[in-house]
Design a protein around this motif. Structure first.
Motif, mmCIF file in Angstrom:
data_model
loop_
_atom_site.group_PDB
_atom_site.id
_atom_site.type_symbol
_atom_site.label_atom_id
_atom_site.label_comp_id
_atom_site.label_asym_id
_atom_site.label_seq_id
_atom_site.Cartn_x
_atom_site.Cartn_y
_atom_site.Cartn_z
ATOM 1 N N ALA B 265 35.463 46.000 40.249
ATOM 2 C CA ALA B 265 34.810 45.956 38.954
ATOM 3 C C ALA B 265 33.585 47.065 38.773
ATOM 4 O O ALA B 265 33.190 47.677 38.078
ATOM 5 C CB ALA B 265 34.129 44.872 38.416
ATOM 6 N N TYR B 293 36.325 41.060 38.893
ATOM 7 C CA TYR B 293 37.568 41.705 38.480
ATOM 8 C C TYR B 293 38.382 41.283 37.287
ATOM 9 O O TYR B 293 38.844 42.136 36.405
ATOM 10 C CB TYR B 293 38.458 41.390 39.780
ATOM 11 N N ARG B 294 38.473 40.042 37.008
ATOM 12 C CA ARG B 294 39.298 39.604 35.940
ATOM 13 C C ARG B 294 38.449 39.761 34.643
ATOM 14 O O ARG B 294 39.065 40.024 33.512
ATOM 15 C CB ARG B 294 39.167 37.785 36.103
ATOM 16 N N ALA B 297 39.476 43.393 33.993
ATOM 17 C CA ALA B 297 40.901 43.368 33.339
ATOM 18 C C ALA B 297 40.898 43.067 31.744
ATOM 19 O O ALA B 297 41.568 43.591 31.229
ATOM 20 C CB ALA B 297 41.784 42.537 34.234
ATOM 21 N N ARG B 301 41.718 45.114 28.436
ATOM 22 C CA ARG B 301 43.042 44.666 27.593
ATOM 23 C C ARG B 301 42.780 44.663 26.292
ATOM 24 O O ARG B 301 43.567 44.625 25.203
ATOM 25 C CB ARG B 301 43.459 43.324 28.099
#
Lengths: 242, 335
Positions: B265, B293-294, B297, B301
């Motif tokens: 990130a 990180y999530r 992401a 999105r």
């Protein structure tokens, strides 16, 4: 005998280094390649790709699919399963090499350092049975295990900034087949016309980690002929399946 | 088919996407954009998938002309002057470059890389699923090398769609976060010096690696280890004691000990640090790194949800960059 437990080292948030040894070790490399094969056979959801090296397997994964602890646990279990009997290489490549002269400018110096004649050095190097321990650094650069310990020689003090495509060299206890021109601190013994990486050829990458390798000597004229054929996409290297 | 013609361009400018994966075991590095969030933002603005190929621009100026038809473009990343025939072009807003018009980009005022996305993506032949340039391996399309004056980039003609703008959450301004390892045990007390030191990106940095100026980091047992695998963000320490952060054009393996790894990130943020600007590192847990990180992401999105109709002619750049969205950023990156 129980297998030692490899260390599970984080390489950031999306990769684990599964470390079997800290030094170059044939036994460790066998376990690296065995774990790599196991992951091909029994895919773990979330693994993106694996990168075998001499002593560790780098496992790239997607943290949205699996966390570090869960993956480390599964890898630890797999790494301790017995190595299957098919761990010996099933593919054996014979790779032609033109030793010495303009194609191997360090042959004489390396032989002098090793206190042997250039012919002796070539005979020992070309007589070896090798295995691809890892491919890395640049495309197709294949690091081999199996170098005769008598040929171990310290790397050059000053690395060369540019060495030719197809260079066959020795450095430390290692030997290798370099594909693309590039920097190297190793001693250049010869060149092969074989391209281990070639776009628009099938296969693009010739060698796989774990493949067996032996070398056969060719002269400069054969090198030129085979180099032209290789340029047009011929494999040149001979494959035996065992 | 329209064309985007490169009239002039500085170094370190190339076509990039999310890179090519799956062949690191053969020594083929993934390459791909240095700042993935900015790439995704540029693509989202013109209606592309987030990691479609776009032009990654280095810090110097460039000019592009549309030929054979109009093209729709969007520019993100580093702040820099941008104009078409003297009329300023807003960053983070799509626009049409009409047939024969020239887009003039100045030198980056902040940060390093900009992303110029083209609606419909870049026409090219993917290799291993990617158009990203990796000059050493002879890969990349439409050119397997950085862009040069005279190059032409195949593009789709611009549709009549409305222009869109996008405001991103304000990026965090704190230290660059790292996960220690895989070889932090090669450094002993030097880990504290690494985490406590003030660092600057050296001017000799490139897409392979960012060299860092700061305290000398000493090894416990020498600087040669047996080669093992690298990732984007690996911080290796060669014999000089000057760390190098490996970037997307890195070698796939390396023989120097790696003290830590920049978290995914924060890698784009590090890539965008101008040489000489001081920063620090901060160690975080793998759990925290993976949460970030999530979060990134999820943010990428959800970029299409952040699109707004562009208010042409009334854009206030300062307002765009200081928009009060920090709260949203915190939520998106930490959740």
């Amino acid at each position: 005998m129980a297998l030692t437990i490899p260390r599970m080292l984080p390489s950031g948030d999306a990769a684990i280094t599964v470390e079997f040894a800290r030094e170059i070790s044939d036994a460790a490399n066998q376990r690296v390649l065995a774990l790599d094969r196991m992951l091909t056979a029994h895919a773990i959801a979330g693994i993106r790709e694996t990168v075998p090296t001499y002593r560790s397997l780098l496992v790239h994964y997607d943290p949205e699919q699996i966390g570090f602890d869960a993956l480390a646990q599964q890898l630890t279990t797999l790494a301790q399963s017995p190595i299957a009997n098919d761990s010996t290489a099933r593919r054996h490549w014979r790779i032609p090499v033109c030793y010495g002269g303009e194609h191997g400018i360090d042959l004489e110096d390396a032989a002098a350092t090793l206190k042997m004649t250039p012919d002796d050095l070539v005979a020992r190097h070309a007589g070896g049975d090798y295995r691809v321990a890892m491919i890395g650094f640049t495309p197709g650069w294949s690091y081999l295990s199996g170098l005769d310990p008598a040929l171990a020689v310290p790397r050059r003090q000053a690395p060369r900034l540019l060495t030719p495509a197809g260079t066959i060299s020795i450095g430390g206890v290692q030997t290798g087949v370099q594909c693309l021109p590039g920097p190297s601190g190793w001693h250049l013994l010869g060149r092969t016309p074989v391209r281990t990486y070639q776009l628009h050829r099938d296969p693009i990458f010739l060698l796989e980690p774990g493949d067996a390798i032996s070398f056969n000597r060719i002269d400069a004229k054969q090198f030129d002929e085979q180099d032209r054929a290789a340029e047009h996409g011929e494999l040149i290297a001979e494959l035996e399946l065992s | 088919m329209s064309l985007l013609v490169v009239d002039s361009v500085g170094p370190a400018t190339s076509v990039q996407d999310a890179g090519r994966h799956g062949a690191q075991r053969y020594g083929l590095t993934p390459s791909g954009a240095m700042d993935r969030l900015s790439l995704a933002a540029a693509n989202t603005l013109v209606g592309n998938a987030p990691f479609a190929a776009a032009i990654e621009l280095g810090p110097l100026g460039a000019t592009f002309t549309a030929r054979g038809g109009a093209v729709r473009l969007a520019l993100t990343g580093a702040e820099r002057p941008a104009a078409v025939h003297g009329e300023p072009i807003a960053l983070y807003e799509s626009f049409v470059l009409a047939d024969g018009e020239t887009l003039t980009l100045g030198i980056a005022r902040s940060h390093v890389f900009s992303y110029l996305a083209i609606a419909g993506g870049i026409g090219g032949e993917p290799m291993f699923g990617s158009l990203a340039v990796n000059a050493r391996a002879g890969l990349g399309s439409p050119y397997p090398r950085p862009l040069q004056a005279g190059d032409t980039i195949p593009a789709q003609p611009a549709s009549s769609a409305a222009e869109r703008s996008l405001d991103l959450p304000k990026p965090p301004d704190g230290p660059i976060r790292v996960v220690l390892g895989p070889q932090d045990d090669e450094f002993g007390d030097a880990v504290a010096a690494f985490l406590g030191g003030e660092w600057k990106v050296s001017a000799t940095s490139d897409r392979m690696g960012y060299r860092l100026d700061g305290p000398e980091i000493r090894h416990l047992h020498g600087h040669n280890i047996v080669s093992d695998g690298t990732v984007d963000g690996s911080i290796q320490v060669p014999g000089s004691g000057q760390p190098i952060v490996l970037m997307p054009d890195r070698g796939t393996s390396g023989g120097y000990p790696k003290i830590a790894t920049v978290i995914t990130a924060d890698l784009g943020r590090l890539a965008q640090l101008q040489p000489g600007r001081p920063f620090r590192f901060q160690a975080v847990s793998i759990d925290d790194a993976q949460a970030a990180y999530r979060g990134l992401a999820k943010l990428i999105r959800a970029l299409p949800d952040r699109l707004q109709d562009a208010q042409q002619g009334t854009l206030d750049l300062d307002a765009l960059f200081t928009a009060n969205v920090a709260g949203a950023a915190t939520n998106a990156l930490d959740s």
